[in-house]
Each structure stands twice: as structure tokens, then as C-alpha cells.
Design an enzyme around this catalytic site. Structure first.
Site, PDB file in Angstrom:
ATOM      1  CG  HIS A 137      -1.669   1.204   1.490  1.00  0.00           C
ATOM      2  ND1 HIS A 137      -2.993   1.343   1.123  1.00  0.00           N
ATOM      3  CD2 HIS A 137      -1.323   2.388   2.071  1.00  0.00           C
ATOM      4  CE1 HIS A 137      -3.422   2.551   1.459  1.00  0.00           C
ATOM      5  NE2 HIS A 137      -2.422   3.199   2.043  1.00  0.00           N
ATOM      6  CD  GLU A 138       1.862   3.554   3.720  1.00  0.00           C
ATOM      7  OE1 GLU A 138       2.176   4.647   3.211  1.00  0.00           O
ATOM      8  OE2 GLU A 138       0.805   3.384   4.363  1.00  0.00           O
ATOM      9  CG  HIS A 141       0.272   6.130  -0.609  1.00  0.00           C
ATOM     10  ND1 HIS A 141      -0.922   6.564  -1.150  1.00  0.00           N
ATOM     11  CD2 HIS A 141      -0.048   5.625   0.613  1.00  0.00           C
ATOM     12  CE1 HIS A 141      -1.907   6.341  -0.292  1.00  0.00           C
ATOM     13  NE2 HIS A 141      -1.400   5.770   0.785  1.00  0.00           N
ATOM     14  CD  GLU A 200      -4.523   6.179   2.678  1.00  0.00           C
ATOM     15  OE1 GLU A 200      -4.428   5.002   3.049  1.00  0.00           O
ATOM     16  OE2 GLU A 200      -3.553   6.948   2.650  1.00  0.00           O
TER      17      GLU A 200
END
Length: 269
Positions: A137-138, A141, A200
Site C-alpha cells: 500500500h505504501e 503511494h 488510500e
């Protein structure tokens, strides 16, 4: 206030040109050269590490795990981008993975692949697959330039212009704070809120794919967010006051994209 911000963003988009992300297909306002953000990230990352307790992989199995999971996730990203013929978009990335001693339940990734996981996150992740979901997920980003997008919006909103070097020289503290906020090391509940929740959910979807390609079961992400919901003990603010989607909405969205992720899943041998 919101109308003014949206109007300024529209003007900036028209003058600078919005680009389409070649993976997600979404139009993004990215005013700042990624190479400049990567240079800034190197400095900010080193400053952060020097003022926090970094745990060495040579003395900690947890830190070793963070490095191992990070390497598998980033290898999956590189493979995916190579298959799409867009490996050049990862130019300048020099991946680093650090475990930092902190009770905070958090993780983040700066431009160029500078990753930090806090020890406070590990009691909730509990296993490598869940940690992979967070790190995937990070990383999303960073590679999707969400921070660039948020920082561009913030610079327009705060009247800092679109030249990073000028903003740094004229208002260094404000620009630095904006950078840290844009990459998850701070928080913001003003104009960038709707975009942040969009980021997100986008990062969740592709984080599942990187997790699966790295050989971890992406379904563990569901269990992770159920544990996150339990750990919050009802203390988190309502979704409209948070830069993150509620756990319930996040789980619903993860379930929606799970079949797609599972097509990439080959368990680690």
C-alpha cells in the site's frame, strides 16, 4: 474555501497540464518534478532516521522481516512495470527499508523508495502477509506519485507556486511541513481530504496486487483491517474527518478487488 481551492487547482491543471497515470489511468495534477522530490526525500529521510531509533536487521528478526518483505514487494513492482514496458518510471528509485522503534501504528514511503515501518504496527500485522499488504500500500503511494499530487494541491492552496526550489528558499519550513504531510509523516484535514481518501483506496487495490505477486496471500489484508478496527476501540474519528477511509469501507473495497489480486498469487515456496 473549498470552491477557491478547487478553482485554483483547475487553473493550475490547465496551465501546467494534468498527466494520466499509466497504471491507474487516473488524471493527476503533478506540478513538481519527481527527480526534485526524490532529492528532497533523501535529505528528509536521513534527517528522520538520525532523530529516531532505527533497528538493525542484523540484531532483530523483525527488522530482517521488514527488509525481506520490502524486497519482495519492490521486486513485484519492478516485474509489473517491466511487463507493462514502463520500467523507466521507476528511474531514480533506490529502495531502502527501515524498522523504527515507535509505538505509533504507521508506515510510509517517500519518493525514490525510502520506506519506514514503525514497531507499533507489528502487533497488528502479526505476520508477513499482512505486513506485505501494508508495505504494498505504501509503495503504491510513492510509485503513483500520490505525494506529488497532494503536495501540488497543497502548494496551490497555500500560494507557494509550483517551483519546489523557489518554495524551499522562500518558505522552507512550510514547504518541509507540506512534504512530510504529503508523504504520511504528518496529517492534514483541510482541502486535500477527498483526494487523500481516493489515494488510500487506489493504494489498497494495487497493494493487493504487489502482495500477491510477492508470493503472499492478499486475503490477509482483510484480516489485517479487521484487527485494525478492533485495535481502534471505537476511538477513531468519523470517516469524513479522517484522511483514511473507515476500516469497514476499506474492507468492502478490498473484497471488491480480491479476485483480481488472486490472479497474480503464487505462494512463496
Amino acid at each position: 474555501m473549498t470552491r477557491i481551492f478547487l478553482a485554483l487547482t483547475a487553473v493550475a491543471c490547465l496551465s501546467a497540464g494534468c498527466s494520466n497515470n499509466s497504471v491507474t489511468g487516473r488524471s493527476q495534477l503533478t506540478l513538481l518534478p519527481e527527480s526534485e522530490l526524490q532529492s528532497m526525500a533523501v535529505s528528509e529521510y536521513q534527517t528522520f532516521l538520525s532523530s529516531n531509533k532505527v533497528i538493525s536487521p542484523s540484531t532483530s528478526k523483525d527488522a530482517e522481516m521488514v527488509t525481506r518483505v520490502g524486497q519482495r514487494i519492490t521486486a513485484a513492482v519492478q516485474q509489473y512495470y517491466a511487463q507493462k514496458g514502463i520500467s523507466s518510471q521507476l528511474d531514480g528509485y533506490k529502495w531502502e527499508y527501515k524498522l523504527v522503534d515507535s509505538k505509533e501504528v504507521n508506515a510510509w514511503c517517500m519518493p525514490g523508495g525510502k520506506i519506514v515501518v514503525y514497531t507499533g504496527l507489528l502487533p497488528i500485522t502479526q505476520n508477513e502477509a499482512a505486513l506485505a499488504a501494508v508495505m504494498g500500500h505504501e509503495v503504491s503511494h510513492a510509485i503513483f506519485q500520490h505525494g506529488n499530487e497532494r503536495m501540488s494541491q497543497g502548494m496551490v492552496q497555500q500560494g507557494l507556486g509550483s517551483a519546489l526550489s523557489v518554495a524551499l528558499s522562500s518558505k522552507p519550513a512550510a514547504t518541509q511541513n507540506l512534504f512530510m504531510t504529503a508523504y504520511g509523516v504528518g496529517s492534514n484535514v483541510l482541502g486535500t481530504l477527498p483526494f487523500s481518501r481516493k489515494h488510500e483506496l487506489e493504494a489498497d487495490r494495487y497493494g493487493l496486487i504487489w502482495t500477491a505477486m510477492a508470493g503472499y496471500n492478499p486475503q490477509e489484508a482483510i484480516n489485517l483491517w479487521k484487527r485494525m478496527e478492533t485495535a481502534s476501540n471505537g476511538q477513531k474519528p468519523p470517516e469524513f474527518l479522517s484522511t483514511h477511509p473507515s476500516e469497514g469501507r476499506r474492507i468492502t473495497e478490498l473484497e471488491k478487488h480480491m479476485q483480481e489480486a488472486l490472479t497474480y498469487y503464487k505462494p512463496v515456496k
